[in-house]
Design a protein around this motif. Structure first.
Motif, PDB file in Angstrom:
ATOM      1  N   GLU A   9       0.478  -1.261   0.111  1.00  0.00           N
ATOM      2  CA  GLU A   9      -0.010  -0.080   0.346  1.00  0.00           C
ATOM      3  C   GLU A   9       0.982   1.092   0.217  1.00  0.00           C
ATOM      4  N   VAL A  10       0.183   2.222  -0.628  1.00  0.00           N
ATOM      5  CA  VAL A  10       1.069   3.633  -0.988  1.00  0.00           C
ATOM      6  C   VAL A  10      -0.119   4.470  -1.272  1.00  0.00           C
ATOM      7  N   THR A  11       0.774   5.810  -0.667  1.00  0.00           N
ATOM      8  CA  THR A  11      -0.143   6.821  -0.942  1.00  0.00           C
ATOM      9  C   THR A  11      -0.499   7.480  -2.372  1.00  0.00           C
ATOM     10  N   LEU A  23     -11.115  -3.945  -7.583  1.00  0.00           N
ATOM     11  CA  LEU A  23      -8.913  -4.692  -7.532  1.00  0.00           C
ATOM     12  C   LEU A  23      -8.058  -3.736  -6.957  1.00  0.00           C
ATOM     13  N   VAL A  24      -8.511  -2.977  -6.547  1.00  0.00           N
ATOM     14  CA  VAL A  24      -7.783  -1.261  -5.321  1.00  0.00           C
ATOM     15  C   VAL A  24      -8.704  -1.013  -4.547  1.00  0.00           C
ATOM     16  N   ARG A  29      -5.040  12.054   7.796  1.00  0.00           N
ATOM     17  CA  ARG A  29      -6.218  12.457   7.273  1.00  0.00           C
ATOM     18  C   ARG A  29      -6.533  12.838   5.702  1.00  0.00           C
ATOM     19  N   ARG A  30      -5.314  13.820   5.150  1.00  0.00           N
ATOM     20  CA  ARG A  30      -5.722  14.619   3.725  1.00  0.00           C
ATOM     21  C   ARG A  30      -4.960  13.531   3.173  1.00  0.00           C
ATOM     22  N   ALA A  31      -4.096  12.287   3.196  1.00  0.00           N
ATOM     23  CA  ALA A  31      -3.447  11.073   2.919  1.00  0.00           C
ATOM     24  C   ALA A  31      -4.051   9.999   2.191  1.00  0.00           C
ATOM     25  N   ARG A  32      -4.013   9.709   0.847  1.00  0.00           N
ATOM     26  CA  ARG A  32      -5.279   8.122   0.595  1.00  0.00           C
ATOM     27  C   ARG A  32      -4.303   7.325   0.526  1.00  0.00           C
ATOM     28  N   ILE A  33      -4.555   5.889   1.123  1.00  0.00           N
ATOM     29  CA  ILE A  33      -3.666   4.879   0.402  1.00  0.00           C
ATOM     30  C   ILE A  33      -4.346   3.899  -0.219  1.00  0.00           C
ATOM     31  N   VAL A  34      -3.770   3.665  -1.173  1.00  0.00           N
ATOM     32  CA  VAL A  34      -4.171   3.170  -2.437  1.00  0.00           C
ATOM     33  C   VAL A  34      -3.451   1.568  -1.938  1.00  0.00           C
ATOM     34  N   ALA A  35      -4.191   0.366  -2.337  1.00  0.00           N
ATOM     35  CA  ALA A  35      -3.797  -0.518  -1.988  1.00  0.00           C
ATOM     36  C   ALA A  35      -4.310  -1.983  -3.268  1.00  0.00           C
ATOM     37  N   GLU A  53      -8.986  -9.884  -4.928  1.00  0.00           N
ATOM     38  CA  GLU A  53      -9.393  -9.970  -6.420  1.00  0.00           C
ATOM     39  C   GLU A  53      -8.280  -9.350  -7.532  1.00  0.00           C
ATOM     40  N   GLY A  54      -8.074  -7.845  -7.135  1.00  0.00           N
ATOM     41  CA  GLY A  54      -6.582  -7.323  -7.917  1.00  0.00           C
ATOM     42  C   GLY A  54      -5.366  -8.310  -8.277  1.00  0.00           C
ATOM     43  N   LEU A  55      -5.261  -8.628  -7.331  1.00  0.00           N
ATOM     44  CA  LEU A  55      -3.932  -9.510  -7.602  1.00  0.00           C
ATOM     45  C   LEU A  55      -4.068 -10.704  -8.483  1.00  0.00           C
ATOM     46  N   SER A  56      -5.523 -11.186  -8.116  1.00  0.00           N
ATOM     47  CA  SER A  56      -6.187 -11.917  -9.357  1.00  0.00           C
ATOM     48  C   SER A  56      -6.285 -11.979 -10.419  1.00  0.00           C
ATOM     49  N   ARG A  57      -6.409 -10.744 -10.696  1.00  0.00           N
ATOM     50  CA  ARG A  57      -6.586 -10.529 -12.227  1.00  0.00           C
ATOM     51  C   ARG A  57      -5.246  -9.842 -12.826  1.00  0.00           C
ATOM     52  N   MET A  58      -4.781  -9.701 -12.067  1.00  0.00           N
ATOM     53  CA  MET A  58      -3.474  -9.066 -12.160  1.00  0.00           C
ATOM     54  C   MET A  58      -2.414 -10.466 -13.135  1.00  0.00           C
ATOM     55  N   ASN A  59      -2.197 -11.485 -12.436  1.00  0.00           N
ATOM     56  CA  ASN A  59      -2.192 -12.575 -11.952  1.00  0.00           C
ATOM     57  C   ASN A  59      -2.994 -12.976 -13.879  1.00  0.00           C
ATOM     58  N   GLU A  60      -4.056 -13.370 -13.829  1.00  0.00           N
ATOM     59  CA  GLU A  60      -4.381 -13.648 -15.430  1.00  0.00           C
ATOM     60  C   GLU A  60      -3.905 -12.881 -16.466  1.00  0.00           C
ATOM     61  N   ALA A  61      -3.140 -11.558 -16.823  1.00  0.00           N
ATOM     62  CA  ALA A  61      -3.148 -10.780 -17.121  1.00  0.00           C
ATOM     63  C   ALA A  61      -1.577 -11.061 -17.506  1.00  0.00           C
ATOM     64  N   LEU A  62      -1.244 -11.079 -16.041  1.00  0.00           N
ATOM     65  CA  LEU A  62       0.582 -11.561 -16.680  1.00  0.00           C
ATOM     66  C   LEU A  62       1.197 -12.085 -17.525  1.00  0.00           C
TER      67      LEU A  62
END
Length: 159
Positions: free
Chosen positions: A62-64, A91-92, A101-107, A111-120
């Protein structure tokens, strides 16, 4: 006299700046290659940018939004627009940071990992096709040159 004037005008016509423009050359190649990767990843329901976002989140956790934008060299507003369909599809996740509180964290989600693995495998196939056509060594040099572009000192998204 008229022939002379026409010849003078023709010889002073500007050079086709498109042949000299680094930006145009880069964008043409990016559109060409981007469309190729988009088409290849289509069966997995992802575009190339979406695949890259999922891959970065998988690799870095996870990252901002700002941190992810820096990783993929994209302004935050455009990244936020790219995250919306990924979040809608589950997916995220994009959540407010507990620490700031001003920052938004994305992870990436399961399901996102599954879709990424399908696309790999689709990504691997188009990557191999490109490197087979362009040359693996040439592709590595191209990536190194493009990374160097990011260190030229410009600040396109500076506020």
């Amino acid at each position: 006299m008229d022939g002379y004037v026409l010849e003078e005008i023709m010889s002073s016509a500007p050079t086709d700046l498109g042949d000299l423009c680094n930006n145009l050359a880069l964008r043409k190649a990016a559109r060409y290659l981007g469309a190729t990767y988009d088409k290849a990843l289509g069966p997995a329901g992802l575009r190339a940018t979406q695949f890259s976002i999922l891959q970065m989140l998988n690799a870095h956790g996870e990252v901002t939004i700002g941190g992810l934008a820096d990783m993929i060299a994209m302004d935050r507003t455009t990244l936020a627009s790219n995250l919306k369909p990924l979040a809608r599809e589950g997916l995220v996740t994009v959540e407010t940071s507990a620490a700031d509180r001003r920052a938004r964290i994305v992870a990436i989600t399961r399901e996102g990992l599954s879709r990424m693995n399908e696309a790999l495998p689709l990504w691997e196939a188009v990557q191999a096709r490109f490197e087979g056509s362009f040359g693996a060594d040439e592709a590595a040099r191209m990536r190194a040159s493009l990374k160097a572009v990011l260190r030229t000192g410009f600040e396109p998204w500076a506020e």
